[in-house]
Design a protein around this motif. Structure first.
Motif, PDB file in Angstrom:
ATOM      1  N   ALA A 147       0.800  -1.213   0.000  1.00  0.00           N
ATOM      2  CA  ALA A 147       0.000   0.000   0.000  1.00  0.00           C
ATOM      3  C   ALA A 147       0.843   1.279   0.000  1.00  0.00           C
ATOM      4  O   ALA A 147       0.383   2.329  -0.444  1.00  0.00           O
ATOM      5  CB  ALA A 147      -0.940  -0.005   1.193  1.00  0.00           C
ATOM      6  N   THR A 148       2.073   1.188   0.497  1.00  0.00           N
ATOM      7  CA  THR A 148       2.891   2.415   0.585  1.00  0.00           C
ATOM      8  C   THR A 148       3.835   2.568  -0.577  1.00  0.00           C
ATOM      9  O   THR A 148       4.492   3.612  -0.718  1.00  0.00           O
ATOM     10  CB  THR A 148       3.696   2.420   1.894  1.00  0.00           C
ATOM     11  N   ALA A 149       3.992   1.546  -1.423  1.00  0.00           N
ATOM     12  CA  ALA A 149       4.937   1.614  -2.533  1.00  0.00           C
ATOM     13  C   ALA A 149       4.368   2.447  -3.652  1.00  0.00           C
ATOM     14  O   ALA A 149       3.150   2.564  -3.819  1.00  0.00           O
ATOM     15  CB  ALA A 149       5.263   0.199  -3.012  1.00  0.00           C
ATOM     16  N   VAL A 150       5.289   3.032  -4.439  1.00  0.00           N
ATOM     17  CA  VAL A 150       4.867   3.805  -5.613  1.00  0.00           C
ATOM     18  C   VAL A 150       5.540   3.314  -6.876  1.00  0.00           C
ATOM     19  O   VAL A 150       5.214   3.784  -7.979  1.00  0.00           O
ATOM     20  CB  VAL A 150       5.163   5.304  -5.402  1.00  0.00           C
ATOM     21  N   GLY A 151       6.523   2.416  -6.782  1.00  0.00           N
ATOM     22  CA  GLY A 151       7.187   1.877  -7.957  1.00  0.00           C
ATOM     23  C   GLY A 151       7.866   2.957  -8.759  1.00  0.00           C
ATOM     24  O   GLY A 151       8.664   3.749  -8.239  1.00  0.00           O
ATOM     25  N   ASP A 152       7.538   2.991 -10.085  1.00  0.00           N
ATOM     26  CA  ASP A 152       8.154   3.964 -10.971  1.00  0.00           C
ATOM     27  C   ASP A 152       7.472   5.329 -10.909  1.00  0.00           C
ATOM     28  O   ASP A 152       7.946   6.296 -11.507  1.00  0.00           O
ATOM     29  CB  ASP A 152       8.130   3.469 -12.426  1.00  0.00           C
ATOM     30  N   PHE A 153       6.343   5.411 -10.176  1.00  0.00           N
ATOM     31  CA  PHE A 153       5.576   6.653 -10.142  1.00  0.00           C
ATOM     32  C   PHE A 153       6.032   7.513  -8.953  1.00  0.00           C
ATOM     33  O   PHE A 153       5.322   7.697  -7.969  1.00  0.00           O
ATOM     34  CB  PHE A 153       4.077   6.339 -10.078  1.00  0.00           C
TER      35      PHE A 153
END
Length: 734
Positions: A147-153
């Motif tokens: 839920a806290t990850a944003v990856g490449d964004f």
């Protein structure tokens, strides 16, 4: 129908946009099941994942459960929605809705409408939050895990109600506009909606229901670029800093200038901001093309030229020193910039010979860019100062005056110097000196203290001073008596000397006053040394008693000096008295003769007596019929006159003999041998000198002779010993 009409319009718009730049899109969410085909992607990363993801909006008239609000446009349910059911009863919602992949550029505009239900009075608002994020990693849909990850964004373009505060999220359809910026260049990527709520869920304190409608992506349209007009830019100079600024209009954000064809003059560069700067290192005309682009991929180009010229004359010559014809070879170093060459009369290998005189010197310099410059300047060479007349030494008397002269060519000033023993010092016009700054030094009233002082002249002018030889000044004084002659008391016939000591004397003259005044004495007779510091008198006579003497000393300087007077006292002694003929006994000595006087002395002749020489001892045996001369000495003075005494014994006649024999000698006077007459046997002959000393003892040879060559010239008494007695005979040795 309104929605269909809008969809038709949208189709036409998209078609046109694709013709211009196939990047734009417009989404009204009429049917979200078609989104994936258009490149949209949904991803629910909530924790925990709930029963719903993104869903078709619900109109307010829907049955059996009506929705909270209708769409912004089109059909009532023509919007996309998401709510608290994205997670469980409690959790964190991270529900992603990603737009199609596009080439993102600065200036692109992204707009959308969003809202949540209207919260009526007495109702609780459960805060919602919506983020708009961007990925520049091409078509990537990586939003990370959890839920806290944003990856490449990683780039947040917009956050609505970022701190989850009640009654902040819009409760009516509200339009939000995002303009893309900050990209270094057009970049492939995606824009994503993230419904991100913490403390969410059906039992959570946050999360409700939101809708999104009318999403439009409008690519930036490049503007026409207006650049600095093409053509020649300002001329440059090789080796001189150069700056020119190119300008433009039309770029979105910061423009980026670059040379895309041709080349700038070596040493110049073009910055991204359009500044041409640097220092040209070559000459010539250089053509080049500059292209300016922006971060949106828009660009424009223009052609330019810069002509790099040689600089205006950079060669300089600083002033040369003033040289003299006798100066050393001079190394030239006045040219600037360094590294050039010198030329001109008298110049060899960068050195100038002052013997060439005043000349024009040219300095030629070629810079690193091949440009040659030259400059000329005159080097002045003055004639050397030369002593043309040397000063000469002088001799003057104390208190006198004199001048010392020296001459120099090319001199403008003079300075006389004196060395009195401690080194040369400058003379000033004061006291005894005048003309100290001219070629002639005058000394007035020179004191003796200047004796031995050295003088020289220093000639000054435009060249190195010239120094003359030194000239010695001799200062003499008048003669001065330092020791006076003393009075003399001498015996008549004696010798004496009058002496004086004089300084600064070059001549002497003794004078005598015999009672009628002083007159000069001449050498001769009893006088000698009359022109020296000592007067010698030999054979003083009684007539000189009371004579007065003095010395006159002369010198280079006047006046002459006269000594004190000195009196000559002559003591005279008369001859002793007595009988002129006196008898004696055979064997008597001179002491047997009777003479009246003091300190009697005997001599063999009147001359010896007068000269007081060849005195006979008183023990001298008397020779019969011989005259002897007696003197007396009174108070240290021996008489010069004498008493003549004839010693005569009648019984002996002229000889003494033993018995009846009479022996004669011959020749007499004799030089080598003496012969004896008669037949008497002679055992020996004893020879006595006139003063009674035994001179020799001889025996006769077979010819009755003795050799007297070993005797010196004079008068002798021979005692002849025979077996009958002794006979005395007088012998004169020649």
């Amino acid at each position: 129908m309104r929605k269909l009409y809008l969809k038709l319009l949208l189709s036409v718009f998209l078609f046109c946009a694709q013709l211009n730049f196939a990047q734009s899109f417009s989404q009204n969410f009429d049917d979200i099941t078609t989104l994936s085909a258009s490149g949209w992607v949904m991803q629910n990363n909530s924790s925990p994942v709930g029963s719903l993801s993104w869903f078709q909006g619900t109109s307010t008239t829907a049955t059996p459960t009506p929705g909270p609000f209708n769409s912004f446009n089109g059909a009532a349910n023509s919007y996309i929605a998401v709510n608290f059911n994205s997670t469980g009863s409690t959790g964190t919602i991270s529900n992603w809705l990603m737009t199609p992949n596009r080439t993102l550029r600065n200036g692109d505009v992204f707009t959308f409408y969003t809202r949540k239900p209207t919260i009526g009075g007495g109702q609780t608002d459960y805060p919602d939050r919506l983020e708009v994020r961007m990925s520049t990693n091409g078509a990537s849909t990586n939003v990370g895990a959890g839920a806290t990850a944003v990856g490449d964004f990683t780039t947040v373009l917009l956050s609505i109600n970022p701190t989850l505060v009640a009654n902040v999220y819009p409760q009516v359809w509200t339009k939000f506009t995002i303009t893309i910026s900050g990209l270094a260049a057009p970049t492939s990527g995606r824009i994503a909606f993230r419904y991100f709520v913490t403390g969410a869920g059906s039992l959570g304190t946050n999360s409700d229901y939101i809708g999104i409608d009318q999403v439009d992506y409008t690519p930036y349209v490049c503007q026409a670029f207006a650049m600095t007009p093409s053509g020649s830019l300002a001329n440059a100079q090789a080796g001189v800093a150069y700056t020119a600024q190119l300008t433009q209009t039309g770029a979105l954000g910061a423009p980026n200038f670059m040379v895309t064809a041709g080349a700038l003059p070596p040493g110049l560069s073009l910055s991204a901001a359009g500044t041409i700067s640097g220092t040209p290192t070559a000459t010539g005309t250089f053509n080049f093309t500059v292209t300016v682009n922006d971060a949106s991929g828009c660009s424009g180009s223009a052609g330019y030229s810069i002509t790099s010229l040689c600089r205006s004359n950079v060669a300089t010559l600083s002033d040369f020193p003033v040289l003299c014809t006798n100066s050393a070879i001079y190394t030239l170093s006045e040219g600037f910039p360094a590294g050039g060459t010198y030329s001109g009369t008298g110049v060899t290998g960068g050195q100038f010979d002052p013997a060439a005189g005043t000349q024009a010197i040219t300095y030629t310099y070629t810079d690193p860019y091949g440009c040659t410059y030259s400059v000329s300047k005159t080097i002045v060479v003055n004639p050397a100062i030369t002593i043309t007349a040397q000063p000469t030494g002088s001799t003057i008397c104390s208190g006198g005056s004199m001048q010392i002269f020296a001459a120099a060519s090319n001199a403008t000033g003079y300075q006389w110097q004196v060395d009195s023993g401690a080194g040369f010092t400058d003379i000033t016009n004061s006291g005894i000196y005048s003309g100290a700054y001219t070629s002639t030094l005058t000394i007035t009233g020179a004191p003796v203290s200047l004796n031995g002082s050295k003088y020289r002249m220093v000639a000054t002018g435009l060249c190195e001073p010239a120094i003359s030889n030194s000239a010695v000044l001799t200062v003499k004084s008048a003669p001065a008596i330092t020791a006076q002659p003393g009075a003399k008391t001498v015996c008549a016939g004696a010798a004496t000397t009058f002496s004086a000591t004089v300084v600064n004397a070059t001549g002497y003259q003794w004078q005598v006053d015999q009672g009628a005044g002083f007159t000069n004495i001449s050498n001769g007779g009893i006088y000698s040394g009359v022109t020296s510091a000592s007067l010698n008198i030999t054979g003083v006579t009684t007539s000189m008693n009371g004579y007065v003497y003095r010395l006159i000393a002369t010198g280079t300087c006047t006046p002459a000096a006269a000594t004190n007077t000195a009196v000559l006292t002559v003591s005279s002694t008369s001859a002793p008295t007595g009988q002129a003929t006196q008898s004696f006994n055979a064997g008597d000595a001179l002491s047997a003769l009777t003479v009246n006087g003091s300190n009697i002395k005997w001599y063999a002749s009147a001359v010896d007596a007068a000269l007081h020489q060849n005195e006979l001892p008183a023990q001298t045996l008397i020779v019969n019929n011989t005259t002897y001369y007696a003197t007396q000495t009174v108070s240290g003075c021996e008489s010069t006159s004498s008493l003549a005494v004839l010693a005569y014994n009648v019984s002996l006649g002229t000889e003494q003999a033993a018995g009846h024999l009479k022996i004669q000698i011959y020749p007499n006077p004799a030089r080598e041998t003496v012969a004896f007459t008669g037949n008497a046997k002679i055992s020996r002959v004893v020879i006595f000198s006139a003063d009674g000393r035994k001179a020799a003892e001889k025996t006769l040879n077979a010819d009755r002779k003795i050799n007297i060559q070993d005797l010196t010239q004079g008068t002798y008494l021979l005692q002849i010993f025979t077996d009958e007695g002794i006979q005395t005979v007088k012998l004169i040795k020649k």
